[in-house]
Design a protein around this motif. Structure first.
Motif, PDB file in Angstrom:
ATOM      1  N   SER A 133      22.926  96.918  80.282  1.00 51.20           N
ATOM      2  CA  SER A 133      24.318  96.414  80.576  1.00 51.20           C
ATOM      3  C   SER A 133      24.413  94.755  79.955  1.00 51.20           C
ATOM      4  CB  SER A 133      24.982  96.664  81.641  1.00 51.20           C
ATOM      5  OG  SER A 133      23.728  96.519  82.503  1.00 51.20           O
ATOM      6  N   ILE A 134      23.361  94.440  80.015  1.00 53.05           N
ATOM      7  CA  ILE A 134      23.826  92.991  79.569  1.00 53.05           C
ATOM      8  C   ILE A 134      22.606  92.769  79.354  1.00 53.05           C
ATOM      9  CG2 ILE A 134      23.341  90.373  80.283  1.00 53.05           C
ATOM     10  CD1 ILE A 134      24.653  90.806  82.968  1.00 53.05           C
ATOM     11  N   ILE A 135      22.226  91.808  77.551  1.00 49.99           N
ATOM     12  CA  ILE A 135      21.334  91.010  77.680  1.00 49.99           C
ATOM     13  C   ILE A 135      21.423  89.994  77.606  1.00 49.99           C
ATOM     14  CG2 ILE A 135      20.193  91.560  75.099  1.00 49.99           C
ATOM     15  CD1 ILE A 135      21.416  94.028  74.181  1.00 49.99           C
ATOM     16  N   LEU A 136      19.961  89.401  77.374  1.00 50.11           N
ATOM     17  CA  LEU A 136      20.343  87.922  77.370  1.00 50.11           C
ATOM     18  C   LEU A 136      19.517  87.285  76.850  1.00 50.11           C
ATOM     19  CD1 LEU A 136      20.389  86.969  81.679  1.00 50.11           C
ATOM     20  CD2 LEU A 136      22.094  87.286  80.380  1.00 50.11           C
ATOM     21  N   VAL A 137      19.800  86.393  75.569  1.00 53.77           N
ATOM     22  CA  VAL A 137      18.884  86.282  74.712  1.00 53.77           C
ATOM     23  C   VAL A 137      18.976  84.729  74.352  1.00 53.77           C
ATOM     24  CG1 VAL A 137      18.211  86.004  72.543  1.00 53.77           C
ATOM     25  CG2 VAL A 137      19.127  87.866  73.442  1.00 53.77           C
ATOM     26  N   LYS A 138      17.197  83.869  74.373  1.00 54.49           N
ATOM     27  CA  LYS A 138      17.407  82.596  74.800  1.00 54.49           C
ATOM     28  C   LYS A 138      16.728  82.085  72.801  1.00 54.49           C
ATOM     29  CE  LYS A 138      14.956  78.182  76.501  1.00 54.49           C
ATOM     30  NZ  LYS A 138      14.859  77.606  77.412  1.00 54.49           N
ATOM     31  N   THR A 139      18.338  81.226  72.539  1.00 54.80           N
ATOM     32  CA  THR A 139      17.424  80.843  71.339  1.00 54.80           C
ATOM     33  C   THR A 139      17.891  79.435  71.593  1.00 54.80           C
ATOM     34  OG1 THR A 139      20.409  80.551  72.027  1.00 54.80           O
ATOM     35  CG2 THR A 139      19.579  82.708  70.323  1.00 54.80           C
ATOM     36  N   PRO A 140      17.278  78.655  70.483  1.00 53.75           N
ATOM     37  CA  PRO A 140      17.391  76.738  70.269  1.00 53.75           C
ATOM     38  C   PRO A 140      18.307  76.674  70.642  1.00 53.75           C
ATOM     39  CG  PRO A 140      15.772  78.208  68.835  1.00 53.75           C
ATOM     40  CD  PRO A 140      16.537  78.997  69.342  1.00 53.75           C
ATOM     41  N   THR A 141      18.780  75.427  70.925  1.00 52.30           N
ATOM     42  CA  THR A 141      19.812  74.858  71.046  1.00 52.30           C
ATOM     43  C   THR A 141      20.464  75.014  69.641  1.00 52.30           C
ATOM     44  OG1 THR A 141      19.324  73.798  72.917  1.00 52.30           O
ATOM     45  CG2 THR A 141      21.086  73.224  71.977  1.00 52.30           C
TER      46      THR A 141
ATOM     47  N   GLU B  89      23.050  78.938  68.287  1.00 56.21           N
ATOM     48  CA  GLU B  89      23.293  80.094  68.688  1.00 56.21           C
ATOM     49  C   GLU B  89      24.483  81.236  67.823  1.00 56.21           C
ATOM     50  OE1 GLU B  89      24.261  77.198  70.581  1.00 56.21           O
ATOM     51  OE2 GLU B  89      23.006  77.093  71.963  1.00 56.21           O
ATOM     52  N   ALA B  90      25.538  80.713  67.232  1.00 56.76           N
ATOM     53  CA  ALA B  90      25.941  81.140  65.834  1.00 56.76           C
ATOM     54  C   ALA B  90      25.598  81.685  64.687  1.00 56.76           C
ATOM     55  CB  ALA B  90      26.692  80.175  65.066  1.00 56.76           C
ATOM     56  N   SER B  91      24.217  81.819  64.704  1.00 60.77           N
ATOM     57  CA  SER B  91      23.414  82.226  63.757  1.00 60.77           C
ATOM     58  C   SER B  91      22.958  83.308  64.353  1.00 60.77           C
ATOM     59  CB  SER B  91      22.519  81.840  62.540  1.00 60.77           C
ATOM     60  OG  SER B  91      20.815  81.391  63.897  1.00 60.77           O
TER      61      SER B  91
ATOM     62  N   ILE C 272      29.649  88.867  73.075  1.00 67.94           N
ATOM     63  CA  ILE C 272      28.552  87.831  73.351  1.00 67.94           C
ATOM     64  C   ILE C 272      28.983  86.081  73.554  1.00 67.94           C
ATOM     65  CG2 ILE C 272      27.046  86.548  71.436  1.00 67.94           C
ATOM     66  CD1 ILE C 272      26.581  89.384  70.302  1.00 67.94           C
ATOM     67  N   LYS C 273      28.625  86.096  74.365  1.00 68.66           N
ATOM     68  CA  LYS C 273      29.192  84.871  75.310  1.00 68.66           C
ATOM     69  C   LYS C 273      27.098  83.546  75.193  1.00 68.66           C
ATOM     70  CE  LYS C 273      32.477  86.101  78.482  1.00 68.66           C
ATOM     71  NZ  LYS C 273      33.368  86.413  79.941  1.00 68.66           N
ATOM     72  N   THR C 274      28.135  82.893  74.423  1.00 66.74           N
ATOM     73  CA  THR C 274      26.943  81.431  75.103  1.00 66.74           C
ATOM     74  C   THR C 274      26.854  81.457  76.643  1.00 66.74           C
ATOM     75  OG1 THR C 274      28.067  79.521  75.173  1.00 66.74           O
ATOM     76  CG2 THR C 274      27.363  79.992  72.454  1.00 66.74           C
ATOM     77  N   TRP C 275      25.322  80.256  76.571  1.00 71.04           N
ATOM     78  CA  TRP C 275      24.871  80.296  77.555  1.00 71.04           C
ATOM     79  C   TRP C 275      26.221  79.354  78.694  1.00 71.04           C
ATOM     80  CZ3 TRP C 275      24.376  75.178  81.081  1.00 71.04           C
ATOM     81  CH2 TRP C 275      23.502  75.824  82.151  1.00 71.04           C
ATOM     82  N   GLU C 276      27.065  78.381  78.131  1.00 70.60           N
ATOM     83  CA  GLU C 276      27.717  78.020  78.318  1.00 70.60           C
ATOM     84  C   GLU C 276      28.487  78.229  79.024  1.00 70.60           C
ATOM     85  OE1 GLU C 276      26.285  77.359  75.501  1.00 70.60           O
ATOM     86  OE2 GLU C 276      24.941  75.094  76.225  1.00 70.60           O
ATOM     87  N   GLN C 277      29.412  79.464  77.997  1.00 70.10           N
ATOM     88  CA  GLN C 277      30.779  80.293  78.219  1.00 70.10           C
ATOM     89  C   GLN C 277      29.995  81.374  79.337  1.00 70.10           C
ATOM     90  OE1 GLN C 277      30.601  82.055  74.584  1.00 70.10           O
ATOM     91  NE2 GLN C 277      31.969  80.415  73.727  1.00 70.10           N
ATOM     92  N   LYS C 278      28.970  81.691  79.020  1.00 72.58           N
ATOM     93  CA  LYS C 278      29.033  82.803  80.660  1.00 72.58           C
ATOM     94  C   LYS C 278      28.439  81.695  81.554  1.00 72.58           C
ATOM     95  CE  LYS C 278      27.862  86.790  81.964  1.00 72.58           C
ATOM     96  NZ  LYS C 278      29.170  87.050  82.591  1.00 72.58           N
ATOM     97  N   SER C 279      28.321  80.401  81.764  1.00 74.75           N
ATOM     98  CA  SER C 279      28.393  80.097  83.791  1.00 74.75           C
ATOM     99  C   SER C 279      29.149  78.868  83.934  1.00 74.75           C
ATOM    100  CB  SER C 279      26.711  79.326  83.602  1.00 74.75           C
ATOM    101  OG  SER C 279      26.872  78.357  82.575  1.00 74.75           O
ATOM    102  N   GLY C 280      30.130  79.248  84.345  1.00 71.43           N
ATOM    103  CA  GLY C 280      31.797  78.409  84.409  1.00 71.43           C
ATOM    104  C   GLY C 280      31.412  77.244  85.495  1.00 71.43           C
ATOM    105  N   GLN C 281      29.940  77.621  86.168  1.00 70.81           N
ATOM    106  CA  GLN C 281      30.203  76.624  87.661  1.00 70.81           C
ATOM    107  C   GLN C 281      28.934  75.449  87.082  1.00 70.81           C
ATOM    108  OE1 GLN C 281      27.613  78.174  90.492  1.00 70.81           O
ATOM    109  NE2 GLN C 281      28.421  76.596  91.912  1.00 70.81           N
TER     110      GLN C 281
END
Length: 186
Positions: A31-39, A42-44, A58-67
């Motif tokens: 249902s959700i896939i979290l992928v850690k990418t090098p800073t 993300e676009a690639s 697909i959202k980046t970490w910054e987009q997903k974590s509003g808080q």
């Protein structure tokens, strides 16, 4: 999980894939896939996911974590306020130190004018003194900032979101020195 320092982890339950498949009566689905990418890369990775057929949002970490963005924005604002206050402090410190020096040496300035020393020479000597104040102030501030940063990295501030410690980027450091030098000229 007793103390995760993560709001979302406390509100969630972590189970194995096998248990999730049994409970949800599904197999080989996520249902959700979290992928850690090098800073900055993300676009690639988003492009690669699209190439293999993932069409979901697909959202980046910054987009997903509003808080987290809110807190980051708050720290950025505090950082900018510190810059402005620092510039004001530098300006007034040098101004007051130079002004007090001029007031205390009024008789000497009168004697210098009486023996024929030009006003521009006296003014240049005070500008040079301001540069020396600034130079040694920058060196002293660098030492103090490095010590405080090292201390806070060794003993970070503990918050519910995790440990907070300052990161002194070289770009920010040199930017501060340029601003301090510019404020000395003013």
């Amino acid at each position: 999980i007793i103390d995760s320092r993560d709001f979302y982890a406390v509100m969630s339950t972590y189970i194995t894939i096998k248990e999730a498949e049994e409970i949800l009566n599904i197999s080989n689905k996520a249902s959700i896939i979290l992928v850690k990418t090098p800073t900055g890369q993300e676009a690639s990775f988003v492009r690669k996911f699209r190439e293999i057929g993932i069409s979901q949002e697909i959202k980046t970490w910054e987009q997903k974590s509003g808080q987290a963005n809110l807190i980051k924005g708050m720290f950025d604002t505090v950082n900018k306020i510190f810059y402005i206050v620092g510039i004001i402090i530098i300006f007034f410190t040098i101004y007051v130190a130079t002004n007090i020096n001029v007031i205390n040496k009024r008789k000497q300035l009168g004697i210098l004018k009486a023996i024929g020393i030009k006003k521009s020479t006296v003014a240049l000597s005070y500008i040079f003194m301001a540069f020396l104040f600034g130079f040694f102030g920058i060196i002293l501030a660098t030492i103090i900032i490095k010590l405080i940063t090292a201390q806070l990295i060794a003993h970070p501030i503990d918050t519910p979101m995790g440990a907070i410690y300052p990161v002194l980027e070289s770009r920010t450091y040199w930017y501060s020195i340029v601003i301090a030098s510019f404020s000395i000229l003013i």
